[in-house]
Write a protein that holds these residues in place. Sequence first.
Motif, short mmCIF file in Angstrom:
data_model
loop_
_atom_site.label_atom_id
_atom_site.label_comp_id
_atom_site.label_asym_id
_atom_site.label_seq_id
_atom_site.Cartn_x
_atom_site.Cartn_y
_atom_site.Cartn_z
N LEU A 11 38.15 49.64 80.28
CA LEU A 11 37.19 50.58 79.70
C LEU A 11 37.60 50.93 78.27
O LEU A 11 36.75 50.97 77.37
CB LEU A 11 37.12 51.85 80.55
N ALA A 12 38.88 51.16 78.05
CA ALA A 12 39.36 51.50 76.71
C ALA A 12 39.07 50.39 75.71
O ALA A 12 38.73 50.64 74.56
CB ALA A 12 40.86 51.80 76.76
N ARG A 13 39.19 49.15 76.14
CA ARG A 13 38.95 48.01 75.24
C ARG A 13 37.47 47.76 75.00
O ARG A 13 37.10 47.16 73.99
CB ARG A 13 39.58 46.74 75.84
N SER A 14 36.62 48.20 75.91
CA SER A 14 35.19 47.87 75.81
C SER A 14 34.35 49.02 75.25
O SER A 14 33.12 48.93 75.25
CB SER A 14 34.66 47.49 77.20
N LEU A 15 34.97 50.07 74.76
CA LEU A 15 34.22 51.23 74.28
C LEU A 15 33.36 50.92 73.06
O LEU A 15 32.35 51.55 72.83
CB LEU A 15 35.18 52.39 73.95
N GLY A 16 33.80 49.98 72.25
CA GLY A 16 33.03 49.63 71.06
C GLY A 16 33.29 50.60 69.92
O GLY A 16 34.17 51.45 69.97
N ARG A 37 43.40 53.21 74.50
CA ARG A 37 42.51 53.07 73.34
C ARG A 37 43.30 53.17 72.03
O ARG A 37 43.07 52.39 71.10
CB ARG A 37 41.42 54.15 73.39
N ALA A 38 44.22 54.13 71.97
CA ALA A 38 45.05 54.28 70.77
C ALA A 38 45.88 53.02 70.54
O ALA A 38 45.99 52.54 69.41
CB ALA A 38 45.95 55.50 70.90
N GLU A 39 46.45 52.48 71.60
CA GLU A 39 47.25 51.27 71.48
C GLU A 39 46.39 50.09 71.02
O GLU A 39 46.79 49.32 70.13
CB GLU A 39 47.89 50.95 72.83
N TYR A 40 45.21 49.97 71.61
CA TYR A 40 44.30 48.87 71.26
C TYR A 40 43.91 48.93 69.79
O TYR A 40 43.99 47.93 69.06
CB TYR A 40 43.07 48.92 72.15
N LEU A 41 43.51 50.12 69.31
CA LEU A 41 43.08 50.25 67.92
C LEU A 41 44.25 50.05 66.96
O LEU A 41 44.10 49.44 65.90
CB LEU A 41 42.44 51.62 67.70
N ALA A 42 45.41 50.58 67.31
CA ALA A 42 46.56 50.46 66.43
C ALA A 42 46.98 49.01 66.25
O ALA A 42 47.37 48.59 65.15
CB ALA A 42 47.72 51.28 66.98
N LYS A 43 46.91 48.23 67.31
CA LYS A 43 47.32 46.83 67.24
C LYS A 43 46.23 45.93 66.68
O LYS A 43 46.52 44.89 66.08
CB LYS A 43 47.75 46.35 68.62
N ALA A 44 44.96 46.34 66.88
CA ALA A 44 43.85 45.50 66.43
C ALA A 44 43.53 45.72 64.96
O ALA A 44 42.96 44.84 64.31
CB ALA A 44 42.60 45.77 67.28
N SER A 45 43.88 46.89 64.44
CA SER A 45 43.49 47.24 63.07
C SER A 45 44.43 46.61 62.05
O SER A 45 45.64 46.79 62.11
CB SER A 45 43.49 48.75 62.89
N THR A 46 43.86 45.87 61.13
CA THR A 46 44.65 45.29 60.04
C THR A 46 44.08 45.68 58.67
O THR A 46 44.79 45.67 57.68
CB THR A 46 44.65 43.75 60.14
N ALA A 47 42.80 46.08 58.66
CA ALA A 47 42.14 46.37 57.38
C ALA A 47 42.50 47.77 56.86
O ALA A 47 42.60 47.98 55.66
CB ALA A 47 40.63 46.25 57.54
N SER A 48 42.67 48.72 57.76
CA SER A 48 42.89 50.10 57.34
C SER A 48 44.38 50.46 57.38
O SER A 48 45.08 50.14 58.34
CB SER A 48 42.11 51.06 58.24
N SER A 49 44.83 51.12 56.34
CA SER A 49 46.21 51.61 56.30
C SER A 49 46.31 53.05 56.78
O SER A 49 47.40 53.61 56.85
CB SER A 49 46.75 51.52 54.86
N LYS A 50 45.16 53.64 57.11
CA LYS A 50 45.15 55.03 57.55
C LYS A 50 45.60 55.14 59.01
O LYS A 50 45.36 54.24 59.81
CB LYS A 50 43.75 55.62 57.38
N PRO A 51 46.25 56.24 59.36
CA PRO A 51 46.74 56.40 60.73
C PRO A 51 45.64 56.77 61.71
O PRO A 51 44.51 57.07 61.33
CB PRO A 51 47.77 57.53 60.60
N ILE A 52 45.99 56.76 62.98
CA ILE A 52 45.13 57.22 64.06
C ILE A 52 45.63 58.60 64.47
O ILE A 52 46.84 58.82 64.59
CB ILE A 52 45.20 56.25 65.26
#
Length: 264
Positions: A11-16, A37-52
């Motif tokens: 569910l966390a990966r499919s939220l969109g 969800r936090a883990e998924y976004l942190a590892k998937a994000s490469t474009a943004s240098s801003k934190p979660i």
Amino acid sequence: MRVMDIQQEQLARSLGEGHRVIHGVAGSGKTMILGYRAEYLAKASTASSKPILILCFNEPLGVKLHSVMQAKGLGEGYNGKVHVRHFHKWCRDQLVAYGQSLPAQSQSPTAFFADMVQRVIQGVDRKHIPSGQYQAVMIDEGHDFAPEWLKLITQMIDPATNSLLVLYDDAQSIYERARSKQFSFKSVGIQAQGRTTILKINYRNTRQILQTASLVAADLLTAEDKDDDGIPLVKPISCGARAPSPSSSNSPACAKKPLPLQTH
């Protein structure tokens, strides 16, 4: 637990993208979803240098969430990708970081914290505190947040990512903030129409405990539907696990140490 773990990760990966709201009963795995969800976004994000940013109201919950992120190697002591704060600690950090004055210590605790929040709101309105500081914001126990807090926090999301996750269960609103003042998500800047999820299954308690809790707290556990922009009251459904029913006893030992019935 393994089945629940897989389901919540999926569910966390499919939220969109965009703003998402999850209404979930106690024990439905909302905090687990937030961690994934936090883990998924942190590892998937490469474009943004801003934190979660992960926010909650309750300080012990903030400590727990911080330890979860540390264990995943995502906390500030590692790559600084995920920041975890309880709400008022985050407000204080904002005032200090951007050179804004702190409230007077002579005030009562209630007045002190209200003043601190108001100073952050005014700082953002005057552009002394920048908006859009985070690539994503996640709020656990969102039912404990006042509407003006939510409105403030939505301004902290980078418009380029526009990623917001709010976890909510009005039945657990123990601080009586959101419930005492009805509001719509749209009114505080949360655009989640058509992007809400409802979790009804309580994995934490057995069927017998949940049935007994329903008798004790019937007014809190009566379902109340709302549209996507409103705040529903979700009735928990048992996951089916069975155990002995809760019972009272006249024995001296039980009389001395009564066990409270808890559902979360």
